[in-house]
Design a protein around this motif. Structure first.
Motif, PDB file in Angstrom:
ATOM      1  N   ASP A 292       0.419   7.293  -4.459  1.00  0.00           N
ATOM      2  CA  ASP A 292      -0.065   8.668  -4.381  1.00  0.00           C
ATOM      3  C   ASP A 292       0.049   9.140  -2.934  1.00  0.00           C
ATOM      4  O   ASP A 292       0.284   8.352  -2.013  1.00  0.00           O
ATOM      5  N   GLY A 293      -0.090  10.433  -2.718  1.00  0.00           N
ATOM      6  CA  GLY A 293      -0.016  10.993  -1.380  1.00  0.00           C
ATOM      7  C   GLY A 293       1.401  11.065  -0.848  1.00  0.00           C
ATOM      8  O   GLY A 293       2.370  10.753  -1.541  1.00  0.00           O
ATOM      9  N   PRO A 294       1.549  11.486   0.411  1.00  0.00           N
ATOM     10  CA  PRO A 294       2.873  11.647   1.003  1.00  0.00           C
ATOM     11  C   PRO A 294       3.497  10.315   1.406  1.00  0.00           C
ATOM     12  O   PRO A 294       2.800   9.314   1.602  1.00  0.00           O
ATOM     13  N   LEU A 295       4.810  10.297   1.560  1.00  0.00           N
ATOM     14  CA  LEU A 295       5.556   9.120   1.971  1.00  0.00           C
ATOM     15  C   LEU A 295       5.669   9.091   3.497  1.00  0.00           C
ATOM     16  O   LEU A 295       6.013  10.097   4.115  1.00  0.00           O
ATOM     17  N   ALA A 296       5.378   7.945   4.096  1.00  0.00           N
ATOM     18  CA  ALA A 296       5.701   7.734   5.506  1.00  0.00           C
ATOM     19  C   ALA A 296       7.169   7.325   5.568  1.00  0.00           C
ATOM     20  O   ALA A 296       7.601   6.442   4.815  1.00  0.00           O
ATOM     21  N   LEU A 297       7.937   7.955   6.445  1.00  0.00           N
ATOM     22  CA  LEU A 297       9.377   7.783   6.462  1.00  0.00           C
ATOM     23  C   LEU A 297       9.856   7.328   7.835  1.00  0.00           C
ATOM     24  O   LEU A 297       9.363   7.802   8.864  1.00  0.00           O
ATOM     25  N   GLY A 298      10.824   6.436   7.855  1.00  0.00           N
ATOM     26  CA  GLY A 298      11.420   5.994   9.100  1.00  0.00           C
ATOM     27  C   GLY A 298      12.836   5.508   8.866  1.00  0.00           C
ATOM     28  O   GLY A 298      13.259   5.303   7.723  1.00  0.00           O
ATOM     29  N   ARG A 299      13.561   5.339   9.951  1.00  0.00           N
ATOM     30  CA  ARG A 299      14.916   4.790   9.869  1.00  0.00           C
ATOM     31  C   ARG A 299      15.036   3.613  10.821  1.00  0.00           C
ATOM     32  O   ARG A 299      14.478   3.626  11.912  1.00  0.00           O
ATOM     33  N   CYS A 300      15.776   2.608  10.392  1.00  0.00           N
ATOM     34  CA  CYS A 300      16.005   1.436  11.233  1.00  0.00           C
ATOM     35  C   CYS A 300      17.256   0.736  10.740  1.00  0.00           C
ATOM     36  O   CYS A 300      17.783   1.038   9.663  1.00  0.00           O
ATOM     37  N   GLY A 317      -4.983   0.966  -3.754  1.00  0.00           N
ATOM     38  CA  GLY A 317      -5.527   0.911  -2.412  1.00  0.00           C
ATOM     39  C   GLY A 317      -4.794  -0.032  -1.480  1.00  0.00           C
ATOM     40  O   GLY A 317      -5.338  -0.424  -0.442  1.00  0.00           O
ATOM     41  N   THR A 318      -3.558  -0.392  -1.823  1.00  0.00           N
ATOM     42  CA  THR A 318      -2.755  -1.248  -0.963  1.00  0.00           C
ATOM     43  C   THR A 318      -1.464  -0.529  -0.583  1.00  0.00           C
ATOM     44  O   THR A 318      -1.195   0.574  -1.054  1.00  0.00           O
ATOM     45  N   LEU A 319      -0.670  -1.168   0.263  1.00  0.00           N
ATOM     46  CA  LEU A 319       0.544  -0.556   0.801  1.00  0.00           C
ATOM     47  C   LEU A 319       1.774  -1.137   0.127  1.00  0.00           C
ATOM     48  O   LEU A 319       1.875  -2.354  -0.072  1.00  0.00           O
ATOM     49  N   ALA A 320       2.722  -0.270  -0.200  1.00  0.00           N
ATOM     50  CA  ALA A 320       4.010  -0.702  -0.735  1.00  0.00           C
ATOM     51  C   ALA A 320       5.122  -0.089   0.104  1.00  0.00           C
ATOM     52  O   ALA A 320       4.981   1.011   0.644  1.00  0.00           O
ATOM     53  N   ILE A 321       6.234  -0.813   0.216  1.00  0.00           N
ATOM     54  CA  ILE A 321       7.361  -0.396   1.051  1.00  0.00           C
ATOM     55  C   ILE A 321       8.650  -0.491   0.250  1.00  0.00           C
ATOM     56  O   ILE A 321       8.822  -1.382  -0.588  1.00  0.00           O
ATOM     57  N   ALA A 333      15.840   2.135  -4.760  1.00  0.00           N
ATOM     58  CA  ALA A 333      14.783   1.686  -3.851  1.00  0.00           C
ATOM     59  C   ALA A 333      13.753   0.915  -4.668  1.00  0.00           C
ATOM     60  O   ALA A 333      13.000   1.513  -5.430  1.00  0.00           O
ATOM     61  N   TRP A 334      13.755  -0.397  -4.500  1.00  0.00           N
ATOM     62  CA  TRP A 334      12.808  -1.247  -5.234  1.00  0.00           C
ATOM     63  C   TRP A 334      11.552  -1.402  -4.390  1.00  0.00           C
ATOM     64  O   TRP A 334      11.604  -1.847  -3.256  1.00  0.00           O
ATOM     65  N   TRP A 335      10.406  -1.046  -4.964  1.00  0.00           N
ATOM     66  CA  TRP A 335       9.162  -1.049  -4.208  1.00  0.00           C
ATOM     67  C   TRP A 335       8.561  -2.443  -4.157  1.00  0.00           C
ATOM     68  O   TRP A 335       8.451  -3.135  -5.167  1.00  0.00           O
ATOM     69  N   THR A 336       8.152  -2.846  -2.947  1.00  0.00           N
ATOM     70  CA  THR A 336       7.563  -4.161  -2.735  1.00  0.00           C
ATOM     71  C   THR A 336       6.119  -4.011  -2.282  1.00  0.00           C
ATOM     72  O   THR A 336       5.832  -3.334  -1.295  1.00  0.00           O
ATOM     73  N   GLU A 337       5.221  -4.643  -2.993  1.00  0.00           N
ATOM     74  CA  GLU A 337       3.793  -4.633  -2.668  1.00  0.00           C
ATOM     75  C   GLU A 337       3.526  -5.594  -1.517  1.00  0.00           C
ATOM     76  O   GLU A 337       3.926  -6.760  -1.555  1.00  0.00           O
ATOM     77  N   THR A 338       2.867  -5.100  -0.464  1.00  0.00           N
ATOM     78  CA  THR A 338       2.544  -5.953   0.683  1.00  0.00           C
ATOM     79  C   THR A 338       1.162  -6.583   0.589  1.00  0.00           C
ATOM     80  O   THR A 338       0.848  -7.477   1.370  1.00  0.00           O
ATOM     81  N   HIS A 339       0.304  -6.068  -0.304  1.00  0.00           N
ATOM     82  CA  HIS A 339      -1.080  -6.531  -0.465  1.00  0.00           C
ATOM     83  C   HIS A 339      -1.954  -6.198   0.743  1.00  0.00           C
ATOM     84  O   HIS A 339      -3.070  -6.708   0.857  1.00  0.00           O
ATOM     85  N   GLN A 340      -1.456  -5.340   1.633  1.00  0.00           N
ATOM     86  CA  GLN A 340      -2.241  -4.886   2.768  1.00  0.00           C
ATOM     87  C   GLN A 340      -3.092  -3.694   2.350  1.00  0.00           C
ATOM     88  O   GLN A 340      -2.584  -2.724   1.787  1.00  0.00           O
ATOM     89  N   SER A 341      -4.391  -3.741   2.642  1.00  0.00           N
ATOM     90  CA  SER A 341      -5.276  -2.618   2.334  1.00  0.00           C
ATOM     91  C   SER A 341      -4.804  -1.362   3.055  1.00  0.00           C
ATOM     92  O   SER A 341      -4.456  -1.394   4.239  1.00  0.00           O
ATOM     93  N   CYS A 342      -4.785  -0.259   2.340  1.00  0.00           N
ATOM     94  CA  CYS A 342      -4.320   1.012   2.907  1.00  0.00           C
ATOM     95  C   CYS A 342      -5.119   2.144   2.289  1.00  0.00           C
ATOM     96  O   CYS A 342      -5.047   2.391   1.086  1.00  0.00           O
TER      97      CYS A 342
END
Length: 387
Positions: A292-300, A317-321, A333-342
């Motif tokens: 939910d909410g907006p996407l944080a975006l970056g390039r590398c 309530g966790t972060l996915a990338i 784009a396959w989403w990966t769960e990091t299990h980090q609280s966000c």
């Protein structure tokens, strides 16, 4: 090309490890409110990163990367405390490297009090901010309407002019601009209606501003032809974006790719404007239904390929990338769960070495950061550091 990203293989990995023994990490807790918007992790001209978040008690909590840039951060600092501030801020960085922080403040006690936009400037990484300076409200003569404006979005163009945009109480968009000499112009309004909360503004590397405003039944777009010039109306998009989910990033010189969540399904989609008068392509689906909410975006660079990285808060309530080759959304784009609280929206930014840094505020109001590893294939992340 054999990227370890996409629908078949994610290549995104992270591990939680002990925090490095930097003195800044032993500082007392200073809880923050998780930002509801992205863009709160900002690189300074000297390459250091700074994270900003609203303070629980009102004001700004700031974390600054150490001068060595080797993973150390300063203790969290409480700046510009003010109990009438709403738990929201946005940060704009201009060509001079200054950071302009823009927020909303009640002009009196009570939830029905009129709002005013305020801003403060930080001239160097780790240095104090100026005090809060009022930018005002386009409904200054109407108390009821002045209490109903949306959250401000701010960007600095290539001419060093600061643009502030808000959804006004009439459902349109109002803007006020501070010129390079520091003089504010009057509030002005764009001709539009039924605009949703969650405007998105992006600046290209050449310094031109593009504003993306989701509304009922479509999206309004305004673009700057030259830095410092006016924003001109671009063709509207007959697309429906879920309120509060839009963000954008420059993916080619002068070209912005916009991301948002489809109104009904919540799926993340990407869209770029058509070129040379061609028919506009359909938005590219990228999954992410569980966020939910907006996407944080970056390039590398990932395995020497230019990739766009997306980070989102999951509804758990966790972060996915996720990541995909830049402007090749068809790779998936396959989403990966990091299990980090966000909580709230995450943020991403490049460090001085071009590695991607990902940041999230957890449920205790603490900042958590991780950094891209370049000694492994795919998009691999270091262990999370909790500040």
């Amino acid at each position: 090309m054999s990227l370890r990203i996409g629908r078949r293989r994610t290549g995104v990995s992270s591990r939680r490890g002990p925090a490095p023994s930097h003195e800044a990490l032993t500082a007392p807790e200073l809880p923050a409110v998780a930002p509801p918007n992205t863009g709160w992790l900002i690189p300074a001209p000297d390459g250091r990163l700074t994270a900003y978040a609203p303070a629980v008690a009102g004001g700004i909590v700031r974390w600054t990367e150490s001068p060595t840039g080797r993973g150390g951060w300063t203790a969290p600092e409480l700046l510009l405390p003010d109990n009438r501030l709403l738990p929201y801020l946005c940060v704009a960085r201009g060509p001079a490297g200054y950071a302009d922080v823009v927020a909303l403040r009640r002009t009196a006690d009570g939830p029905e009090a009129p709002l005013e936009v305020v801003h403060a400037t930080q001239y160097q990484a780790g240095r104090p901010l100026t005090g809060w300076h009022p930018v005002g409200n386009p409904h200054v003569k109407n108390v009821r309407m002045a209490a109903s404006i949306g959250a401000p979005v701010a960007v600095v163009d290539g001419a060093d002019a600061l643009h502030v945009f808000i959804r006004n109480a009439s459902g349109g968009v109002s803007t006020r601009v501070r010129d390079p000499r520091g003089t504010w112009g009057n509030w002005a309004s764009f001709p539009c209606k039924r605009v949703h909360e969650g405007l998105s503004a992006v600046v290209t590397r050449s310094g031109r501003v593009e504003l993306f405003a989701p509304a009922d039944g479509g999206v309004y777009v305004w673009r700057q032809e030259t830095p410092g010039g006016p924003l001109d109306r671009a063709p509207d998009l007959v697309l429906c974006a879920r309120p509060g989910t839009a963000s954008g990033i420059e993916t080619h010189e002068g070209r912005i790719t916009h991301y948002w969540r489809e109104e009904e399904s919540g799926e993340v989609v990407a869209h770029r404007p058509s070129e040379d008068g061609a028919a506009a392509p359909a938005p590219a689906p990228l999954g992410g239904h569980s966020g939910d909410g907006p996407l944080a975006l970056g390039r590398c660079l990932v395995d020497d390929h230019d990739c766009t990285v997306l980070a989102q808060r999951e509804r758990t309530g966790t972060l996915a990338i996720a990541a995909h080759p830049t402007e090749t959304e068809s790779a998936g784009a396959w989403w990966t769960e990091t299990h980090q609280s966000c909580e709230g929206a995450p943020a991403v930014a490049p460090d001085r070495d071009g590695r991607l840094v990902v940041a999230a505020v957890d449920g205790d109001g603490r900042l958590n950061v991780t950094r891209q590893r370049t000694d492994r294939q795919g998009l691999a992340l270091e262990g999370w550091i909790r500040l």
